[in-house]
Design a protein around this motif. Structure first.
Motif, PDB file in Angstrom:
ATOM      1  N   GLU A   1       2.204   1.773  -3.442  1.00  0.00           N
ATOM      2  CA  GLU A   1       1.157   2.370  -4.265  1.00  0.00           C
ATOM      3  C   GLU A   1       0.975   3.842  -3.924  1.00  0.00           C
ATOM      4  O   GLU A   1       0.771   4.677  -4.806  1.00  0.00           O
ATOM      5  CB  GLU A   1      -0.171   1.633  -4.053  1.00  0.00           C
ATOM      6  CG  GLU A   1      -0.225   0.237  -4.651  1.00  0.00           C
ATOM      7  CD  GLU A   1      -0.180   0.263  -6.163  1.00  0.00           C
ATOM      8  OE1 GLU A   1      -0.772   1.175  -6.757  1.00  0.00           O
ATOM      9  OE2 GLU A   1       0.457  -0.634  -6.742  1.00  0.00           O
ATOM     10  N   GLY A   2       1.042   4.146  -2.607  1.00  0.00           N
ATOM     11  CA  GLY A   2       0.906   5.532  -2.160  1.00  0.00           C
ATOM     12  C   GLY A   2       1.991   6.421  -2.743  1.00  0.00           C
ATOM     13  O   GLY A   2       1.710   7.535  -3.175  1.00  0.00           O
ATOM     14  N   VAL A   3       3.224   5.894  -2.770  1.00  0.00           N
ATOM     15  CA  VAL A   3       4.328   6.659  -3.367  1.00  0.00           C
ATOM     16  C   VAL A   3       4.033   6.909  -4.843  1.00  0.00           C
ATOM     17  O   VAL A   3       4.228   8.017  -5.357  1.00  0.00           O
ATOM     18  CB  VAL A   3       5.670   5.914  -3.187  1.00  0.00           C
ATOM     19  CG1 VAL A   3       6.763   6.574  -3.998  1.00  0.00           C
ATOM     20  CG2 VAL A   3       6.064   5.887  -1.727  1.00  0.00           C
ATOM     21  N   GLY A   4       3.504   5.870  -5.527  1.00  0.00           N
ATOM     22  CA  GLY A   4       3.136   6.017  -6.938  1.00  0.00           C
ATOM     23  C   GLY A   4       2.094   7.111  -7.130  1.00  0.00           C
ATOM     24  O   GLY A   4       2.225   7.963  -8.026  1.00  0.00           O
ATOM     25  N   ILE A   5       1.078   7.108  -6.257  1.00  0.00           N
ATOM     26  CA  ILE A   5       0.014   8.118  -6.351  1.00  0.00           C
ATOM     27  C   ILE A   5       0.581   9.503  -6.094  1.00  0.00           C
ATOM     28  O   ILE A   5       0.275  10.460  -6.804  1.00  0.00           O
ATOM     29  CB  ILE A   5      -1.113   7.789  -5.351  1.00  0.00           C
ATOM     30  CG1 ILE A   5      -1.838   6.512  -5.769  1.00  0.00           C
ATOM     31  CG2 ILE A   5      -2.105   8.935  -5.255  1.00  0.00           C
ATOM     32  CD1 ILE A   5      -2.711   5.930  -4.700  1.00  0.00           C
ATOM     33  N   LEU A   6       1.468   9.585  -5.080  1.00  0.00           N
ATOM     34  CA  LEU A   6       2.091  10.866  -4.734  1.00  0.00           C
ATOM     35  C   LEU A   6       2.867  11.425  -5.927  1.00  0.00           C
ATOM     36  O   LEU A   6       2.725  12.594  -6.285  1.00  0.00           O
ATOM     37  CB  LEU A   6       3.017  10.673  -3.541  1.00  0.00           C
ATOM     38  CG  LEU A   6       3.564  11.908  -2.853  1.00  0.00           C
ATOM     39  CD1 LEU A   6       2.442  12.650  -2.158  1.00  0.00           C
ATOM     40  CD2 LEU A   6       4.625  11.523  -1.849  1.00  0.00           C
TER      41      LEU A   6
ATOM     42  N   ALA B   1       0.839  -1.195   0.000  1.00  0.00           N
ATOM     43  CA  ALA B   1       0.000   0.000   0.000  1.00  0.00           C
ATOM     44  C   ALA B   1       0.872   1.242   0.000  1.00  0.00           C
ATOM     45  O   ALA B   1       0.575   2.226  -0.690  1.00  0.00           O
ATOM     46  CB  ALA B   1      -0.924   0.008   1.212  1.00  0.00           C
ATOM     47  N   MET B   2       1.980   1.204   0.762  1.00  0.00           N
ATOM     48  CA  MET B   2       2.887   2.347   0.807  1.00  0.00           C
ATOM     49  C   MET B   2       3.529   2.569  -0.559  1.00  0.00           C
ATOM     50  O   MET B   2       3.685   3.714  -1.004  1.00  0.00           O
ATOM     51  CB  MET B   2       3.980   2.116   1.858  1.00  0.00           C
ATOM     52  CG  MET B   2       3.485   2.287   3.273  1.00  0.00           C
ATOM     53  SD  MET B   2       3.006   3.986   3.556  1.00  0.00           S
ATOM     54  CE  MET B   2       1.756   3.798   4.778  1.00  0.00           C
TER      55      MET B   2
ATOM     56  N   SER C   1       2.529  10.630  -9.112  1.00  0.00           N
ATOM     57  CA  SER C   1       1.671  10.962 -10.251  1.00  0.00           C
ATOM     58  C   SER C   1       0.951  12.277  -9.979  1.00  0.00           C
ATOM     59  O   SER C   1       0.662  13.038 -10.892  1.00  0.00           O
ATOM     60  CB  SER C   1       0.680   9.847 -10.521  1.00  0.00           C
ATOM     61  OG  SER C   1      -0.310   9.841  -9.539  1.00  0.00           O
ATOM     62  N   ARG C   2       0.693  12.569  -8.685  1.00  0.00           N
ATOM     63  CA  ARG C   2       0.039  13.811  -8.342  1.00  0.00           C
ATOM     64  C   ARG C   2       0.983  14.991  -8.537  1.00  0.00           C
ATOM     65  O   ARG C   2       0.589  16.048  -9.028  1.00  0.00           O
ATOM     66  CB  ARG C   2      -0.393  13.721  -6.882  1.00  0.00           C
ATOM     67  CG  ARG C   2      -1.256  14.832  -6.426  1.00  0.00           C
ATOM     68  CD  ARG C   2      -1.752  14.481  -5.065  1.00  0.00           C
ATOM     69  NE  ARG C   2      -2.946  13.688  -5.169  1.00  0.00           N
ATOM     70  CZ  ARG C   2      -4.074  14.028  -4.564  1.00  0.00           C
ATOM     71  NH1 ARG C   2      -4.106  15.080  -3.797  1.00  0.00           N
ATOM     72  NH2 ARG C   2      -5.145  13.303  -4.693  1.00  0.00           N
TER      73      ARG C   2
END
Lengths: 177, 236
Positions: A127-132, A124-125, A134-135
């Motif tokens: 994925e969170g880094v990926g989302i961060l 999950a972390m 991409s944001r």
């Protein structure tokens, strides 16, 4: 267009397994070389020899452990893709948790639960880094609407059925003569 | 003789027993008069042990305390100002590291939680748009069934990253509007396509929702009703 031609899924398992082995072997070599250097008797020759023997002994094992993790993770991920027919962050989180649980199966149920939680949170972390990221970089990689795409490069749309630029939502209607 | 030793050893603590063992070990080999020496040992041990046996535990502890405090020299409590500054800066640095770690973990946790569980996120829009897409008869006829969906293909063959963008738009009526754009790929046995969606999640309505096949032959918006198909039997 080449990457769209092939379905990544069953082949990805081998890719991930090899990638994880490489990562584990390289990371393990760096870690074990420092550890062997520190634990060896004094004298630079002794220390370098200690470092080398630590790498020889431990790095392949660490690489193998990583490969098992990566291979199992990818196998479960691909299975979930096949079952759910959808690829999203849930797949990787649940396959991380399942991998943790399966690898701890010989240590009993409490160890399995702990390992599953660690695996799930870790993925999950990631994925969170990926989302961060991409944001942060969302302006660069903004999704482009097909209409916008057509305005930029109309030639892409000049196929035999649809002359492009004509009907916006045409059902492949023949071009007006 | 044996009765005396048994009485004394019953009252004695471990030190007495240790003495007894040591005594037997030493004197057995030397071959001295055993009865005399045992007797002497017993007397000695009883004399050594008796005072402590009559002392109450409180007295013992008090005595120990006074002894230890009188013997020990306390370390200096004086700290130089340089050391104070050093320790304070170390504390600040480590606190900073801990706070930064917790806040980054918290931010990541919040982002992933929102992404997964909220419908006002890129993943939520993806889920919703995919449902609309799968239920659409035109998509079913073009792609066939079952319809599979995925995001952008990464270099390592992972496809769960959905291309997205979100921003706020000021609107005269109704304040800030939260807009989310997503783009994802769908494929079926017959064909593959791309769905592009732009949703105003404040109002909960789609502004754009376009499907296009990857060969660009077909494109339509889900928001518009299907065009009436001409029957092949109808005469033009």
């Amino acid at each position: 267009m080449e990457e769209y031609a092939r379905e990544p899924c069953p082949w990805r398992i081998v890719d991930d397994c090899g990638g994880a082995f490489t990562m584990g072997a390289i990371g393990g070599s760096v870690f074990q070389s420092i550890k062997g250097f520190r634990n060896a008797p004094s004298g630079i020759t002794q220390r370098l020899a200690g470092s080398l023997s630590a790498i020889q002994q431990r790095a392949p094992i660490i690489g193998g452990n990583f490969a098992v993790w990566g291979g199992l993770f990818s196998t479960i991920d691909c299975s979930l893709v096949a079952i759910r027919k959808k690829e999203d962050p849930w797949n990787s989180i649940s396959s991380g948790a399942l991998t943790g649980a399966i690898l701890a199966v010989r240590q009993g149920v409490p160890a399995m639960v702990g390992s599953a939680v660690i695996g799930g949170v870790l993925l999950a972390m990631i994925e969170g880094v990926g989302i961060l990221f991409s944001r942060i970089s969302s302006e660069q990689f903004k999704p482009i609407s097909p209409l916008e795409e057509q305005q930029r490069d109309p030639r892409l749309f000049q196929t035999e059925g649809n002359s492009g630029g004509g009907g916006m939502f045409g059902f492949g209607a023949p071009a007006p003569q | 003789m044996s009765s005396l030793s048994s009485i004394s050893s019953r009252h004695l603590s471990n030190t007495g027993l240790e003495n007894l063992k040591l005594f037997i070990f030493n004197h057995h080999s030397t071959g001295r008069n055993r009865s005399y020496s045992l007797c002497a040992f017993a007397r000695r041990t009883v004399w050594q042990q008796l005072p402590s046996m009559h002392r109450t535990p409180r007295e013992t502890s008090r005595k120990l305390q006074t002894e230890s405090s009188s013997n020990r020299s306390l370390p200096s409590t004086h700290v130089s100002s340089g050391e104070k500054v050093k320790q304070a800066s170390k504390d600040v640095f480590y606190t900073g590291v801990v706070v930064a770690g917790i806040s980054i973990t918290g931010l990541l946790g919040y982002l992933i939680f929102r992404e997964l569980f909220s419908s006002n996120s890129a993943n939520g829009v993806y889920k919703d748009a995919l449902k609309l897409c799968k239920n659409d008869i035109r998509v079913q006829s073009i792609l066939g069934s079952p319809v599979k969906a995925h995001g952008e293909t990464s270099r390592r063959g992972h496809r769960n990253h959905i291309l997205s963008a979100e921003w706020k738009e000021a609107e005269a009526a109704g304040g800030d509007q939260h807009i989310i754009q997503v783009k994802f790929h769908v494929q079926g046995p017959f064909n593959r396509g791309t769905v592009y969606a732009e949703k105003n999640v404040t109002k909960g309505e789609y502004r754009t929702l376009i499907f296009q096949t990857d060969n660009k032959r077909e494109r339509f918006s889900f928001l518009e009703p299907p065009e009436p198909q001409k029957s092949i039997f109808a005469l033009a």
